[in-house]
Scaffold this active site. Structure first.
Site, PDB file in Angstrom:
ATOM      1  N   LYS A   1     -88.734 114.998  -7.981  1.00  0.00           N
ATOM      2  CA  LYS A   1     -88.706 114.084  -6.613  1.00  0.00           C
ATOM      3  C   LYS A   1     -89.933 112.975  -6.690  1.00  0.00           C
ATOM      4  O   LYS A   1     -91.276 113.851  -6.831  1.00  0.00           O
ATOM      5  CB  LYS A   1     -89.310 115.197  -5.814  1.00  0.00           C
ATOM      6  CG  LYS A   1     -88.076 114.918  -4.441  1.00  0.00           C
ATOM      7  CD  LYS A   1     -86.860 114.457  -3.922  1.00  0.00           C
ATOM      8  CE  LYS A   1     -86.260 113.677  -2.660  1.00  0.00           C
ATOM      9  NZ  LYS A   1     -84.694 114.272  -2.931  1.00  0.00           N
TER      10      LYS A   1
ATOM     11  N   ASP B   1     -83.911 107.932  -1.098  1.00  0.00           N
ATOM     12  CA  ASP B   1     -84.210 109.130  -0.452  1.00  0.00           C
ATOM     13  C   ASP B   1     -84.565 108.561   1.081  1.00  0.00           C
ATOM     14  O   ASP B   1     -83.913 107.214   1.461  1.00  0.00           O
ATOM     15  CB  ASP B   1     -85.138 109.870  -0.873  1.00  0.00           C
ATOM     16  CG  ASP B   1     -84.449 111.582  -0.274  1.00  0.00           C
ATOM     17  OD1 ASP B   1     -84.264 112.029  -0.338  1.00  0.00           O
ATOM     18  OD2 ASP B   1     -85.765 111.534   1.501  1.00  0.00           O
TER      19      ASP B   1
END
Ligand code: NDP
Length: 448
Positions: free
Chosen positions: A129, A169
């Site tokens: 991430k 995201d």
């Protein structure tokens, strides 16, 4: 909540000491380790061979300076992060988040969750991430472009189609992915599937935009049916009005539900007649406006400042799709009192541990994020497959794959929960099913 296992509780203590002031990361690790107690009791080899210790330590963290110039010529400096957490079962995969709240602890929590989520999809992808504390809100397209180009000028050294494949995201949608991909392509002189969520004109997959929200509803539909419940005729509240929330609203409505509320980080709208999704899409996807503007066009709807109040609206099903820890114990209590019978997490870790416990104790059906919102990353992996084949599937083909993946995922999580003595506990089931594949791959490699 103490972990009922001496070694794992000690390991948790070490995680807290080595990663101070990162409460979201601690929260995510504690939940997973708690679920894994019956697994390590049955198979102590995971402790003996160091799998548990390796699992909580990222393989690599990249942290970098991102200087960029605004439209007035002023220089700003943000921080960029990429946490390459675990590549046991495939290249690192996970989104980039651009939001002022981003710091190392948030990226670590998200990267850690991503390991199990990606494993659960059944596809060969590891966990990672990244992101930045840059806020795209209120910036011009040119400013966002300059920021994205600067961000990628550092990140490109560490990623690649077989190494690490970022996606979007919060705050990173198709516009940002376009700028990031364009800069990667220019720096590498290569056209590869290094980012997912790309535009359809340059290697994107049909149904990727819809995938997380649709997948959430496919997963929830399976969970509801197992309990002889249904979306059909149910009243639904959805927090957020971003990518996940919008397509959760679309699919829940297609399943016959009435969605009556949505929100953004300023406040929420309540439309008892049912949300006009075309209006929300126009406001949020096209015009980049606030959710409060919805009531200008729909006078029967009401706008309320603040986010948490959305959970006071009576509903049968709640789908938190905004951000972490947005639904606490008090909100959970209100939902339960109002007769809510199912909660499915579209955002990552939107419910606090106390809220999850309240739902489970009250017998509310509960779908945890790492299983319920895995449809986005699963479809990203399908985008990678299409890029490798230099071929595109139709919307219907991708959607059919997504539906199968989410159905299998539900049954795998449910079966793992039952096998380890926690029938119906999808939190434990998702953690266990996601863990086993990764842990067995790590065992096979020896100490690496
Ligand atoms: P978007 O940026 O498209 O939308 C986020 C939404 O949540 C916006 O309505 C935003 O409001 C709201 N929001 C963001 N931060 C806060 C906050 N601190 N408090 C209250 N509301 C907030 O993001 P996504 O829809 O893509 O992501 C939403 C969640 O889903 C995140 O947790 C993400 O990690 C998760 N997720 C996303 C996937 C995807 O494919 N996109 C895949 C799997 C998980 P505002 O506009 O005011 O900021």
């Amino acid at each position: 909540m103490e972990i009922q296992h001496g070694y794992l509780e000690d390991l948790m203590g070490r995680v807290i000491r080595r990663n101070p002031a990162e409460p979201e990361f601690h929260q995510a690790v504690r939940e997973v380790l708690s679920s894994l107690v019956p697994v390590v009791e049955a198979k102590p080899v995971y402790i003996k061979e160091g799998v548990m210790d390796c699992l909580v330590e990222p393989e690599r963290i990249i942290k970098f300076r991102v200087p960029w110039e605004d439209d007035q010529g002023n220089v700003h400096v943000n921080r960029g992060f990429r946490v390459q957490f675990n590549s046991a079962i495939g290249p690192y995969k996970g989104g980039l988040r651009f939001h002022p709240s981003v710091y190392e602890g948030i990226v670590k929590f998200l990267g850690f969750e991503q390991i199990f989520k990606n494993s659960l999809t059944g596809l060969p992808i590891g966990g990672g991430k990244g992101g930045s504390d840059f806020d795209p809100k209120g910036k011009s397209d040119a400013e966002v472009m300059r920021f994205c180009q600067s961000f990628m000028t550092e990140l490109f050294k560490y990623i690649g189609p077989d190494t690490d494949v970022p996606a979007g995201d919060i705050g990173v949608g198709s516009r940002e992915i376009g700028y990031l991909f364009g800069q990667y392509k220019r720096l590498r002189n290569e056209f590869t599937g290094v980012l997912t969520g790309k535009g359809l004109a340059y290697g994107g997959s049909l149904a990727r935009t819809e995938a997380t929200g649709y997948g959430l509803c496919y997963f929830t539909d399976n969970m509801l049916r197992d309990a002889s419940r249904s979306f059909d005729g149910a009243t639904v509240v959805i927090s957020g009005s971003g990518n996940v929330a919008i397509y959760a609203c679309e699919k829940a409505s297609a399943f016959g539900a009435k969605v009556v509320a949505m929100s953004d980080s300023s406040g929420f709208i309540h439309d008892p007649d049912g949300i006009d999704l075309a209006l929300v899409k126009r406001l949020k996807e096209v015009e980049r406006r606030r959710i409060r503007d919805y009531v200008e066009a729909r006078p029967s709807a009401r706008y309320h400042e603040g986010c948490a109040g959305i959970w006071q609206i009576p509903c049968d099903i709640a789908l938190p799709c905004a951000t972490q820890n947005e639904l606490d114990a008090a909100s959970a209590k209100t939902l339960i009192q109002n007769g809510c019978f199912a909660v499915a997490e579209g955002a990552n870790m939107p419910c606090t541990p106390e809220a999850v416990e309240a739902f489970q104790t009250a017998g509310v059906l509960f779908a945890p994020a790492k299983a319920a919102n895995a449809g986005g990353v699963a479809t990203s992996a399908l985008e990678m497959s299409q890029n490798s084949m230099r071929f595109s599937w139709t919307f219907e083909e991708v959607d059919a794959h997504l539906k199968t993946i989410m159905t299998d995922l539900y049954h795998n999580a449910s079966a793992a929960a039952a096998e380890y003595g926690k029938p119906g506990d999808l939190v434990a089931g998702a953690n266990i099913a996601g863990f086993l594949k990764v842990a067995d791959a790590m065992l096979a490699y020896g100490l690496v």
